[in-house]
Design a protein around this motif. Sequence first.
Motif, PDB file in Angstrom:
ATOM      1  N   ILE A 115       0.880  -1.109  -0.071  1.00  0.00           N
ATOM      2  CA  ILE A 115      -0.020  -0.034   0.016  1.00  0.00           C
ATOM      3  C   ILE A 115       0.664   1.198  -0.101  1.00  0.00           C
ATOM      4  N   THR A 116       0.753   2.055  -0.828  1.00  0.00           N
ATOM      5  CA  THR A 116       1.488   3.436  -1.011  1.00  0.00           C
ATOM      6  C   THR A 116       0.504   4.685  -1.064  1.00  0.00           C
ATOM      7  N   GLU A 117       1.147   5.823  -0.919  1.00  0.00           N
ATOM      8  CA  GLU A 117       0.322   7.074  -1.041  1.00  0.00           C
ATOM      9  C   GLU A 117      -0.204   7.149  -2.292  1.00  0.00           C
ATOM     10  N   TRP A 118       0.750   6.504  -3.443  1.00  0.00           N
ATOM     11  CA  TRP A 118       0.240   6.862  -4.889  1.00  0.00           C
ATOM     12  C   TRP A 118      -0.733   6.086  -5.217  1.00  0.00           C
ATOM     13  N   GLY A 119      -0.941   4.783  -4.696  1.00  0.00           N
ATOM     14  CA  GLY A 119      -1.980   3.817  -4.779  1.00  0.00           C
ATOM     15  C   GLY A 119      -3.486   4.347  -4.212  1.00  0.00           C
TER      16      GLY A 119
END
Length: 108
Positions: A86-90
């Motif tokens: 999980i990333t901020e981009w996602g």
Amino acid sequence: MLLRATLKKYLMTVYRPIDKLISVTTFWFLPKWVSPHRLTVLRFILSPVVLLLLIKGLYVWAFTAFVVAALTDAIDGAMARTQNMITEWGKLYDPLADRLLVDIVTGK
């Protein structure tokens, strides 16, 4: 306020039971270079394809492209949650790609 932020962070990292099913049934045949980000980008690419096929009246092909795009949504979410990717981009672009696809199909 802190409790709400902590709960939200916890819920974003916990995977649902369906995620485990998706990971067991689909991840084994995906190449190693496939990532949640790439699946989201693929959904961004497929959305205008679905629109073009709908405009041309090729409904079976449009439905097929839509199903593939919808499957990328399920797979990328499950992959991100089960493999701790999980990333901020996602968090930003995955819902945007979902919204674009749904708005194209519903005509909004």
